[in-house]
Design a protein around this motif. Structure first.
Motif, mmCIF file in Angstrom:
data_model
loop_
_atom_site.group_PDB
_atom_site.id
_atom_site.type_symbol
_atom_site.label_atom_id
_atom_site.label_comp_id
_atom_site.label_asym_id
_atom_site.label_seq_id
_atom_site.Cartn_x
_atom_site.Cartn_y
_atom_site.Cartn_z
ATOM 1 N N SER A 186 0.827 -1.208 0.000
ATOM 2 C CA SER A 186 0.000 0.000 0.000
ATOM 3 C C SER A 186 0.865 1.264 0.000
ATOM 4 C CB SER A 186 -0.964 0.000 1.180
ATOM 5 O OG SER A 186 -0.332 0.347 2.370
ATOM 6 N N ILE A 187 2.061 1.207 0.583
ATOM 7 C CA ILE A 187 2.942 2.382 0.562
ATOM 8 C C ILE A 187 3.385 2.664 -0.871
ATOM 9 C CG2 ILE A 187 5.199 3.276 1.279
ATOM 10 C CD1 ILE A 187 4.736 1.964 3.979
ATOM 11 N N LYS A 188 3.710 1.620 -1.613
ATOM 12 C CA LYS A 188 4.113 1.808 -3.007
ATOM 13 C C LYS A 188 2.949 2.339 -3.841
ATOM 14 C CE LYS A 188 6.068 -0.510 -7.014
ATOM 15 N NZ LYS A 188 6.573 -1.754 -7.582
ATOM 16 N N LYS A 189 1.745 1.835 -3.606
ATOM 17 C CA LYS A 189 0.569 2.330 -4.326
ATOM 18 C C LYS A 189 0.335 3.806 -4.030
ATOM 19 C CE LYS A 189 -1.996 -1.988 -4.443
ATOM 20 N NZ LYS A 189 -3.168 -2.712 -3.928
ATOM 21 N N HIS A 190 0.404 4.176 -2.748
ATOM 22 C CA HIS A 190 0.221 5.580 -2.373
ATOM 23 C C HIS A 190 1.300 6.458 -2.988
ATOM 24 C CE1 HIS A 190 -3.088 5.757 0.517
ATOM 25 N NE2 HIS A 190 -2.775 4.511 0.806
ATOM 26 N N LEU A 191 2.528 5.995 -2.975
ATOM 27 C CA LEU A 191 3.636 6.769 -3.531
ATOM 28 C C LEU A 191 3.439 7.008 -5.022
ATOM 29 C CD1 LEU A 191 6.429 8.084 -3.183
ATOM 30 C CD2 LEU A 191 7.420 5.825 -3.606
ATOM 31 N N ARG A 192 3.147 5.964 -5.751
ATOM 32 C CA ARG A 192 2.992 6.098 -7.202
ATOM 33 C C ARG A 192 1.757 6.913 -7.565
ATOM 34 N NH1 ARG A 192 4.012 1.302 -10.855
ATOM 35 N NH2 ARG A 192 4.481 3.051 -12.235
ATOM 36 N N LEU A 193 0.651 6.699 -6.844
ATOM 37 C CA LEU A 193 -0.559 7.465 -7.110
ATOM 38 C C LEU A 193 -0.351 8.940 -6.766
ATOM 39 C CD1 LEU A 193 -3.513 7.510 -7.997
ATOM 40 C CD2 LEU A 193 -4.142 6.995 -5.620
ATOM 41 N N ASN A 206 18.341 5.654 -0.618
ATOM 42 C CA ASN A 206 19.587 6.335 -0.283
ATOM 43 C C ASN A 206 19.386 7.844 -0.460
ATOM 44 O OD1 ASN A 206 19.985 6.982 -3.062
ATOM 45 N ND2 ASN A 206 21.024 5.038 -3.404
ATOM 46 N N PHE A 207 20.436 8.613 -0.169
ATOM 47 C CA PHE A 207 20.323 10.071 -0.237
ATOM 48 C C PHE A 207 19.958 10.533 -1.651
ATOM 49 C CE2 PHE A 207 22.100 14.262 -1.062
ATOM 50 C CZ PHE A 207 21.451 15.005 -0.079
ATOM 51 N N LYS A 208 20.584 9.955 -2.654
ATOM 52 C CA LYS A 208 20.339 10.368 -4.039
ATOM 53 C C LYS A 208 18.890 10.114 -4.442
ATOM 54 C CE LYS A 208 21.923 9.666 -8.763
ATOM 55 N NZ LYS A 208 22.826 8.934 -9.649
ATOM 56 N N GLN A 209 18.365 8.934 -4.116
ATOM 57 C CA GLN A 209 16.974 8.618 -4.452
ATOM 58 C C GLN A 209 16.011 9.573 -3.753
ATOM 59 O OE1 GLN A 209 17.351 4.534 -3.123
ATOM 60 N NE2 GLN A 209 16.769 3.806 -5.163
ATOM 61 N N THR A 210 16.274 9.834 -2.481
ATOM 62 C CA THR A 210 15.415 10.747 -1.721
ATOM 63 C C THR A 210 15.480 12.155 -2.309
ATOM 64 O OG1 THR A 210 15.797 9.440 0.269
ATOM 65 C CG2 THR A 210 14.906 11.651 0.579
ATOM 66 N N ALA A 211 16.674 12.616 -2.620
ATOM 67 C CA ALA A 211 16.839 13.962 -3.186
ATOM 68 C C ALA A 211 16.129 14.081 -4.535
ATOM 69 C CB ALA A 211 18.319 14.294 -3.335
ATOM 70 N N ILE A 212 16.278 13.081 -5.382
ATOM 71 C CA ILE A 212 15.597 13.105 -6.688
ATOM 72 C C ILE A 212 14.089 13.150 -6.494
ATOM 73 C CG2 ILE A 212 15.081 11.725 -8.749
ATOM 74 C CD1 ILE A 212 18.036 10.820 -8.680
ATOM 75 N N ALA A 213 13.567 12.319 -5.605
ATOM 76 C CA ALA A 213 12.125 12.273 -5.368
ATOM 77 C C ALA A 213 11.601 13.606 -4.841
ATOM 78 C CB ALA A 213 11.785 11.152 -4.392
ATOM 79 N N LEU A 214 12.356 14.248 -3.962
ATOM 80 C CA LEU A 214 11.909 15.520 -3.395
ATOM 81 C C LEU A 214 12.043 16.668 -4.388
ATOM 82 C CD1 LEU A 214 13.274 15.193 0.248
ATOM 83 C CD2 LEU A 214 10.911 14.927 -0.537
ATOM 84 N N VAL A 215 13.166 16.741 -5.090
ATOM 85 C CA VAL A 215 13.357 17.800 -6.082
ATOM 86 C C VAL A 215 12.364 17.637 -7.234
ATOM 87 C CG1 VAL A 215 14.987 18.739 -7.787
ATOM 88 C CG2 VAL A 215 15.751 18.243 -5.466
ATOM 89 N N ALA A 216 11.997 16.409 -7.532
ATOM 90 C CA ALA A 216 11.040 16.149 -8.609
ATOM 91 C C ALA A 216 9.721 16.872 -8.387
ATOM 92 C CB ALA A 216 10.804 14.642 -8.745
ATOM 93 N N SER A 217 9.338 17.043 -7.140
ATOM 94 C CA SER A 217 8.068 17.705 -6.853
ATOM 95 C C SER A 217 8.098 19.194 -7.187
ATOM 96 C CB SER A 217 7.695 17.526 -5.383
ATOM 97 O OG SER A 217 8.585 18.244 -4.551
ATOM 98 N N LEU A 218 9.265 19.743 -7.435
ATOM 99 C CA LEU A 218 9.406 21.166 -7.733
ATOM 100 C C LEU A 218 9.530 21.454 -9.226
ATOM 101 C CD1 LEU A 218 12.013 22.001 -4.945
ATOM 102 C CD2 LEU A 218 9.517 22.216 -4.835
ATOM 103 N N LYS A 224 11.864 6.285 -12.827
ATOM 104 C CA LYS A 224 13.242 5.911 -12.510
ATOM 105 C C LYS A 224 13.407 5.249 -11.142
ATOM 106 C CE LYS A 224 15.205 7.359 -16.226
ATOM 107 N NZ LYS A 224 15.830 6.439 -17.158
ATOM 108 N N ILE A 225 12.538 5.563 -10.181
ATOM 109 C CA ILE A 225 12.726 5.050 -8.823
ATOM 110 C C ILE A 225 11.545 4.200 -8.357
ATOM 111 C CG2 ILE A 225 13.102 5.667 -6.402
ATOM 112 C CD1 ILE A 225 14.257 8.350 -7.422
ATOM 113 N N PHE A 226 10.344 4.781 -8.378
ATOM 114 C CA PHE A 226 9.195 4.148 -7.716
ATOM 115 C C PHE A 226 8.724 2.879 -8.419
ATOM 116 C CE2 PHE A 226 8.048 8.843 -6.838
ATOM 117 C CZ PHE A 226 9.086 8.948 -5.955
ATOM 118 N N LYS A 227 8.757 2.860 -9.742
ATOM 119 C CA LYS A 227 8.296 1.686 -10.480
ATOM 120 C C LYS A 227 9.149 0.453 -10.177
ATOM 121 C CE LYS A 227 7.551 2.459 -14.856
ATOM 122 N NZ LYS A 227 7.627 2.504 -16.342
#
Length: 95
Positions: free
Chosen positions: A3-10, A67-79, A90-93
Motif C-alpha cells: 500500500s505504501i508503493k501504491k500511495h507513492l505512485r498514485l 539512499n540520499f540520491k533517491q530521496t533527493a531526486i524524489a523531493l526535487v522532482a516535486s518542484l 526511474k525510482i518508484f516503479k
C-alpha cells in the motif's frame, strides 16, 4: 504491490498532473484572461497533493531504504514540471 508503493505512485501521478494543470491552465487563465478563481481551486488541490506526495516519499524512504540520491531526486522532482513522472519511472516503479 504494497500500500505504501501504491500511495507513492498514485501521489506522484496526481501531484504531477495538478502541477501541470496549475502551470499550464490556471496560471495562463489568471494572467491572460483575468480569471484568478482557477488558481485558487487548482492551487488548493495541488497543495494538498504536494503534501501527500512528500509524506509518501518519506514513508517509502523508511520502508524501502532509499539512499540520499533517491530521496533527493524524489523531493526535487516535486518542484519541477514532469518531475514526479520522472521519479516514478526511474525510482518508484522499480520498488
Amino acid at each position: 504491490m504494497s500500500s505504501i508503493k501504491k500511495h507513492l505512485r498514485l501521489s506522484a501521478v496526481l501531484e504531477g498532473i495538478s502541477f501541470l494543470l496549475l502551470l499550464g491552465i490556471a496560471m495562463p487563465l489568471k494572467y491572460l484572461a483575468g480569471m484568478p478563481e482557477f488558481v485558487l481551486i487548482i492551487g488548493w488541490a495541488h497543495g494538498i497533493l504536494f503534501i501527500w506526495y512528500i509524506g509518501s516519499v518519506f514513508l517509502a524512504r523508511s520502508k524501502y531504504k532509499f539512499n540520499f540520491k533517491q530521496t533527493a531526486i524524489a523531493l526535487v522532482a516535486s518542484l519541477l514540471p514532469f518531475g514526479t513522472f520522472y521519479a516514478d519511472n526511474k525510482i518508484f516503479k522499480k520498488l
